[in-house]
Structures are given as C-alpha cells and as structure tokens.
Design a protein around this motif. Sequence first.
Motif, mmCIF file in Angstrom:
data_model
loop_
_atom_site.group_PDB
_atom_site.id
_atom_site.type_symbol
_atom_site.label_atom_id
_atom_site.label_comp_id
_atom_site.label_asym_id
_atom_site.label_seq_id
_atom_site.Cartn_x
_atom_site.Cartn_y
_atom_site.Cartn_z
ATOM 1 N N GLU A 1 81.352 70.162 29.931
ATOM 2 C CA GLU A 1 82.448 70.835 29.373
ATOM 3 C C GLU A 1 82.113 72.209 29.657
ATOM 4 N N ARG A 2 80.753 72.855 29.716
ATOM 5 C CA ARG A 2 80.296 74.335 29.957
ATOM 6 C C ARG A 2 80.667 74.414 31.574
ATOM 7 N N VAL A 3 80.901 73.438 32.363
ATOM 8 C CA VAL A 3 81.030 73.658 33.945
ATOM 9 C C VAL A 3 82.618 73.957 33.915
ATOM 10 N N ARG A 4 83.277 73.212 32.954
ATOM 11 C CA ARG A 4 84.804 73.645 32.803
ATOM 12 C C ARG A 4 85.181 74.884 32.538
ATOM 13 N N LYS A 5 84.442 75.363 31.421
ATOM 14 C CA LYS A 5 84.529 76.628 30.782
ATOM 15 C C LYS A 5 84.396 77.883 31.824
ATOM 16 N N LEU A 6 83.270 77.563 32.546
ATOM 17 C CA LEU A 6 82.940 78.449 33.282
ATOM 18 C C LEU A 6 84.024 78.708 34.643
ATOM 19 N N ILE B 1 80.535 69.154 40.811
ATOM 20 C CA ILE B 1 81.615 69.536 41.646
ATOM 21 C C ILE B 1 82.991 68.763 41.051
ATOM 22 N N GLU B 2 82.862 67.568 40.682
ATOM 23 C CA GLU B 2 83.838 66.892 39.961
ATOM 24 C C GLU B 2 84.640 67.576 38.995
ATOM 25 N N ASN B 3 83.902 68.153 38.139
ATOM 26 C CA ASN B 3 84.438 68.812 36.905
ATOM 27 C C ASN B 3 85.058 70.275 37.477
ATOM 28 N N VAL B 4 84.395 70.958 38.496
ATOM 29 C CA VAL B 4 84.899 72.275 39.010
ATOM 30 C C VAL B 4 86.344 71.811 39.368
#
Length: 307
Positions: free
Chosen positions: A27-32, A65-68
């Motif tokens: 979730e935080r990866v997505r947020k950033l 990387i998947e989430n980015v």
Amino acid sequence: MDNLEKYKGVIPAFYACYDEQGNISPERVRKLTEYLIGKGVKGVYVNGSSGECIYQSVEERKTVIENVMEVTRGRITVINHVACNNTKDSVELARHSEEVGVDAIAAIPPIYFHLPEYSISKYWNEISAAAPNTDFIIYNIPQLAGTALTMNLFKEMLKNPRVIAVKNSSMPVQDIQMFKTEGVEEKGEFVVFNGPDEQFISGRMIGADGGIGGTYAVMPELFLAADKAFREGRCSDALVIQNKIDEIIYAMCECRGNLYAVMKEILKDRGVDIGSVRAPLEPVSSADMEKIKKCSVMINEAIKAFG
Ligand SMILES: CC(=O)N[C@H](C=O)[C@@H](O)[C@H](O)[C@H](O)CO
Ligand SMILES: CC(=O)C(=O)O
C-alpha cells in the motif's frame, strides 16, 4: 535504437516502504508512487541504494516493482535496479522486470569480492540477456560498490546493444563528460544520469541528460525547478536553487539517524508515511526530531520561493 527521451529529466530514487512491523508495505509503495507522479517527475528509480535493496530479498524486490508498475501504467518511466551480488538472483529479477514491463533495468557491479573486469562484464551481460527486450543501465557508484567503471570496462559494455545509459554517482563531474562522449561516439545516442544530488546542475552542465537521486523525493519541486531553469538557459537561477538544495542536504546529514530515515520523517510531514529504515540502518532518534522539523521548514520555504 529506441528514442531515449523518456530518460531525460528528474528521476527520484524510490525509498523502501515499510509497514509498522518493518515489512514491505505494498500500500505504501503505491502511495509513494502516486505522490511522485503527482509531482511531475520524469520517472522513478526503484530498488536502488535508496530502496535499501541490499537488505531485501528477491521476493520483496519483486513485490515492490510489481506495485510500482500497477500504479504507473505507462504514465512515467520506470527503471528497476536488479543487482543482487550474485548472478542467479539478479538474472531472476531481470527476467521478472521484463515480465512486468519496466522501461529499463540497472545494476551495480558485484560488491565485496573485487572481481576482474571480465567477470563484471559477464555478470552484467548475463543479467541483461535475461531481459532481452529491456534497456540496460550501468550504475557506477565506486565509493559504495568498491569497484569503479573504467573506460575499458565501459567500452566492453557498449558492445551490448541494450546498454543505453550510465547512472554516474562518482564524484568527479568530469566522469559524466567522459561516459557521455564515448557513449555517443559509439552509439549515436547515449544517456548519462547525474548521481550526486549536490552536483546536479554541474552534472547537467557537463552533459548529463538528467539525474537519478536519493534526495529528490523529499523535494522534487526543487530539482524540477533547477532542471527547468537549466533547460531555459537561466543558469544563475539554477545555481541559486542548487545552493539551497545543498544547504538542505547538509542539514539532513547532521542527524544521527541514517539519511534515508531522516528523509522518511520529512516525507511524513509531506503526507506520505512509508515507515522507517531496516536495520542496521539507524532510525531517527528523538534528538533528531527538532533538526528534522527545521529541514522540513527549509524545504517548504524553498518550494515557496522556487518551486
Ligand atoms: C553515494 C550515494 O548514495 N549517491 C546517491 C546516488 O547517486 C545520491 O543520490 C545521494 O544519495 C545524494 O547525493 C545525497 O548525498
Ligand atoms: C540514490 C540512488 O540513486 C539509488 O537509489 O541508487
């Protein structure tokens, strides 16, 4: 050769995003990722030094990387650093990077053992071969990796058609000029990224096409403004912003906590909570908090003035 315009600009290095237990937080990866896209950056550089990659497992790096990629969906350029210090794991990350569709992969040389150059080029070429349709970027950071990119090794790597850029984090800005000149001579088009944030404008001036940096994400507005001033030929404006950036970096480095921990605190002030750092990196101490607040104020004021 592909058009390399997508690499030319301000590309923040992505930080490791942890939950309260210190595990990678998708979730935080997505947020950033959303936060950085919102700032108008050219791209992101994922799983590098700033991503604390040397402290992460192959699976964790895949999750990041998947989430980015799920968030960016082609809106910005994505570079994934895949080096793992052994060829097997790096090859697996390279393969996975191509599968998820990154624009480029990047790799430092193998660290700890000081290997001969023929082993380093073999390592990089095997990684690159595992992502046969993906651009490859050499990451030169001798002060941390313990091995420098020599001209000899560089020329050997230029034989690989996928090698399109060097991210140069060595301290002499002159190195940027050398890699740029040789790369362009050999390939017609070649990208060099400035590494040391403190020298961003000097790097641009001597030939860097843009920069990838660890401090960009806490003040993307300032790097974008400096880059814009440079592009428009307003060099004295660019220098004023660079001086302010450097003042902020020096202030952040005065804390006891690791620079990444400090920057993550500043990001919290900017509305993005991505946790702290992974040990043995030092988290911020309570004595750091006052200094960090001052850094936040400096950043906000500089953005008001220049952003
Ligand atoms: C040695 C190192 O980590 N270099 C980074 C990448 O090139 C920079 O972006 C620094 O984080 C930055 O210049 C702050 O010192
Ligand atoms: C700092 C930087 O550029 C990296 O994450 O590798």
